[in-house]
Scaffold this motif. Structure first.
Motif, PDB file in Angstrom:
ATOM      1  N   ARG A   1       0.738  -1.249  -0.051  1.00  0.00           N
ATOM      2  CA  ARG A   1      -0.015  -0.150   0.078  1.00  0.00           C
ATOM      3  C   ARG A   1       1.008   1.150   0.175  1.00  0.00           C
ATOM      4  N   ASN A   2       0.902   2.110  -1.096  1.00  0.00           N
ATOM      5  CA  ASN A   2       1.948   3.087  -1.189  1.00  0.00           C
ATOM      6  C   ASN A   2       1.197   4.256  -1.344  1.00  0.00           C
ATOM      7  N   ILE A   3       2.033   5.187  -0.578  1.00  0.00           N
ATOM      8  CA  ILE A   3       1.651   6.779  -0.638  1.00  0.00           C
ATOM      9  C   ILE A   3       2.018   7.383  -2.013  1.00  0.00           C
ATOM     10  N   ALA A   4       1.520   8.354  -2.497  1.00  0.00           N
ATOM     11  CA  ALA A   4       1.665   8.961  -3.634  1.00  0.00           C
ATOM     12  C   ALA A   4       2.930   9.441  -4.156  1.00  0.00           C
ATOM     13  N   ALA A   5       3.771   9.671  -3.074  1.00  0.00           N
ATOM     14  CA  ALA A   5       5.237   9.615  -3.333  1.00  0.00           C
ATOM     15  C   ALA A   5       6.037   8.577  -3.848  1.00  0.00           C
ATOM     16  N   ASP A   6       5.424   7.456  -3.385  1.00  0.00           N
ATOM     17  CA  ASP A   6       6.360   6.290  -3.754  1.00  0.00           C
ATOM     18  C   ASP A   6       5.897   5.569  -4.912  1.00  0.00           C
ATOM     19  N   ASP A   7       6.887   4.925  -5.843  1.00  0.00           N
ATOM     20  CA  ASP A   7       6.448   4.164  -7.102  1.00  0.00           C
ATOM     21  C   ASP A   7       6.245   2.633  -6.479  1.00  0.00           C
ATOM     22  N   PRO A   8       4.898   2.079  -6.673  1.00  0.00           N
ATOM     23  CA  PRO A   8       5.075   0.729  -6.425  1.00  0.00           C
ATOM     24  C   PRO A   8       5.472  -0.229  -7.245  1.00  0.00           C
ATOM     25  N   ASP A   9       5.948   0.191  -8.286  1.00  0.00           N
ATOM     26  CA  ASP A   9       6.792  -0.642  -9.119  1.00  0.00           C
ATOM     27  C   ASP A   9       8.196  -0.729  -8.638  1.00  0.00           C
ATOM     28  N   LEU A  10       8.745   0.318  -8.335  1.00  0.00           N
ATOM     29  CA  LEU A  10       9.945   0.315  -7.754  1.00  0.00           C
ATOM     30  C   LEU A  10      10.001  -0.549  -6.471  1.00  0.00           C
TER      31      LEU A  10
ATOM     32  N   ALA B   1       9.878  -3.935  -7.541  1.00  0.00           N
ATOM     33  CA  ALA B   1      11.259  -4.438  -8.199  1.00  0.00           C
ATOM     34  C   ALA B   1      12.243  -4.834  -7.069  1.00  0.00           C
ATOM     35  N   ASP B   2      12.406  -4.116  -6.062  1.00  0.00           N
ATOM     36  CA  ASP B   2      13.187  -4.241  -4.852  1.00  0.00           C
ATOM     37  C   ASP B   2      12.824  -5.750  -4.264  1.00  0.00           C
ATOM     38  N   ILE B   3      11.588  -5.827  -3.999  1.00  0.00           N
ATOM     39  CA  ILE B   3      11.382  -7.199  -3.456  1.00  0.00           C
ATOM     40  C   ILE B   3      11.477  -8.345  -4.525  1.00  0.00           C
ATOM     41  N   ARG B   4      11.527  -8.251  -5.554  1.00  0.00           N
ATOM     42  CA  ARG B   4      11.882  -9.241  -6.649  1.00  0.00           C
ATOM     43  C   ARG B   4      13.144  -9.466  -6.638  1.00  0.00           C
ATOM     44  N   ARG B   5      13.994  -8.457  -6.534  1.00  0.00           N
ATOM     45  CA  ARG B   5      15.360  -8.752  -6.434  1.00  0.00           C
ATOM     46  C   ARG B   5      15.823  -9.531  -5.048  1.00  0.00           C
ATOM     47  N   ALA B   6      15.205  -9.215  -4.070  1.00  0.00           N
ATOM     48  CA  ALA B   6      15.444  -9.951  -2.596  1.00  0.00           C
ATOM     49  C   ALA B   6      14.769 -11.444  -3.055  1.00  0.00           C
ATOM     50  N   ALA B   7      13.826 -11.522  -3.879  1.00  0.00           N
ATOM     51  CA  ALA B   7      13.333 -13.019  -3.595  1.00  0.00           C
ATOM     52  C   ALA B   7      14.573 -13.680  -4.574  1.00  0.00           C
ATOM     53  N   ASP B   8      14.912 -13.229  -5.883  1.00  0.00           N
ATOM     54  CA  ASP B   8      15.880 -13.715  -6.546  1.00  0.00           C
ATOM     55  C   ASP B   8      17.425 -14.202  -5.717  1.00  0.00           C
ATOM     56  N   GLN B   9      17.466 -13.183  -4.974  1.00  0.00           N
ATOM     57  CA  GLN B   9      18.761 -13.438  -4.070  1.00  0.00           C
ATOM     58  C   GLN B   9      18.674 -14.642  -2.931  1.00  0.00           C
TER      59      GLN B   9
END
Length: 391
Positions: free
Chosen positions: A262-271, A274-282
């Motif tokens: 759940r993101n506030i307007a100042a945050d891009d949920p795609d970014l 993307a960080d969560i996907r990188r952590a999952a790959d690691q």
């Protein structure tokens, strides 16, 4: 058209009597609404779900053309199963100034008031149109309204304002966070529990993934963007369901985790994602030498955009003039269809409705008579403004 307009409470009683749970039919409710509005001269369209069991309803009172106001509400309600109701949830019950029933607060109270306002609007000429938008399957991710919005996006008669009648205690909410609903599938390698170190436990992968979600949440909390208008002023990450395994003596090869952003307007949920996907790959890569098939796949299941209408918008000032003195500006923690209307139609969207979400989704849900009367008063003033020329 009948000379007598039903009271809002009478309309609400009929709406509550229809157990329009998400994914369940709402056509009987729409038939009732259409039977009220069509004789009053409303121009009515329906936009059906693929299976035909549910539909959106779009009703217009007044002239063709741009500049009107949309009153938007959803017709579906959350289940009552497993809740300790002290009365029939699908019969409107009044006690000590409170009107009880499933959906009274979220959000059939507003829908009833909006229907009454449409009937009032039909009694005299409007300078600009009043639109009523009733949707289905809002409670499971704002699913149903999208076909209605797609149809409206191609039309020239763009409204000037959309009011989403979710419960705000008749305050004006200018925003809410966006939401992404996601599923992580953690793939391990099965084996006999007596030889567990020779296998890759998918539940353990899932546990590592949840720790990664917790770390991402901590980073957002400590260094991420902040919006002090929210009770929780930063974007949030939450894991709600974790399941996997079939027997104690089998090392499970699959673990599924339902989580959300759940993101506030100042945050891009795609970014954030993307960080969560990188952590999952690691996480999967740490086991790759021994188990090449190890992986964590993440799929998006549902979602809707946030809403962030500027507080200095002329629409805010216009709506404030229709309300009791002292009506404040807030942002709400829950999501609405407002971000979809804003994003697709490019018009200001505000959230304002009777009752409180503190009463929503609970046993013995209620809206007070005072709140319903305040909503009626606001919408009566709105109809008068539309007779004079709108925004």
């Amino acid at each position: 058209m009948s000379d007598v307009i039903p009271e809002t409470t009478d309309i609400l009683a009929r709406l509550i009597a229809e157990p329009t749970l998400s994914r369940q039919p709402n056509l009987a409710l729409l038939d009732y609404v259409e039977a009220l509005l069509a004789p009053a001269g409303a121009r009515i369209e329906r936009f059906a779900a693929p299976d035909g069991s549910r539909a959106n309803l779009w009703a217009t009172i007044g002239p063709e053309g741009p500049g009107g106001v949309i009153l938007s509400g959803h017709t579906d309600v959350v289940p009552v199963a497993g809740q300790a109701w002290t009365m029939d949830p699908f019969t409107l019950t009044e006690a000590e100034g409170r009107l009880y029933g499933r959906g009274t607060a979220d959000m059939k109270g507003f829908v009833a008031s909006a229907i009454r306002a449409a009937l009032l609007a039909a009694r005299g000429p409007l300078a600009v149109p009043l639109h009523l938008a009733l949707s289905y399957d809002e409670e499971i991710g704002c699913i149903g309204v999208r076909s209605l919005i797609d149809a409206l996006a191609g039309r020239a008669d763009r409204a000037a304002l959309c009011i989403i009648g979710e419960p705000t205690s008749m305050q004006i909410a200018t925003g809410h966070k966006g939401k992404r609903g996601l599923k992580a599938c953690c793939h391990g390698v099965e084996g006999h529990s007596a030889l567990a170190p020779k296998a890759l436990n998918a539940l353990h992968l899932g546990a590592e993934f949840i720790l990664a979600l917790d770390a991402a949440q901590a980073q957002l909390r400590e260094t991420g963007a902040q919006d002090p208008d929210y009770d929780i002023p930063y974007s949030t990450i939450h894991a709600g369901v974790m399941q996997g395994g079939t027997a104690l003596n089998i090392v499970p090869n699959l673990c599924e985790i339902d989580f959300e952003i759940r993101n506030i307007a100042a945050d891009d949920p795609d970014l954030i994602l993307a960080d969560i996907r990188r952590a999952a790959d690691q996480i999967a890569a740490r086991h790759g030498n021994r188990f090449p098939t190890a992986r964590i796949a993440i799929d998006e299941v549902s979602g809707y955009p946030g809403l962030d209408t500027p507080q200095d918008s002329p629409a805010v000032a216009w709506l404030r003039r229709l309300l009791e003195p002292g009506a404040g500006l807030i942002k709400v923690a829950f999501g609405t269809e407002g971000g979809l209307f804003d994003q697709a139609l490019g018009l200001p969207v505000l959230i304002c409705g009777p009752g409180s979400m503190d009463q929503g989704h609970k046993p013995d849900e209620y809206v007070s008579r005072d709140q319903l009367a305040a909503c009626d008063a606001m919408l009566e003033s709105l109809v008068l403004r539309l007779r004079q020329g709108g925004l």
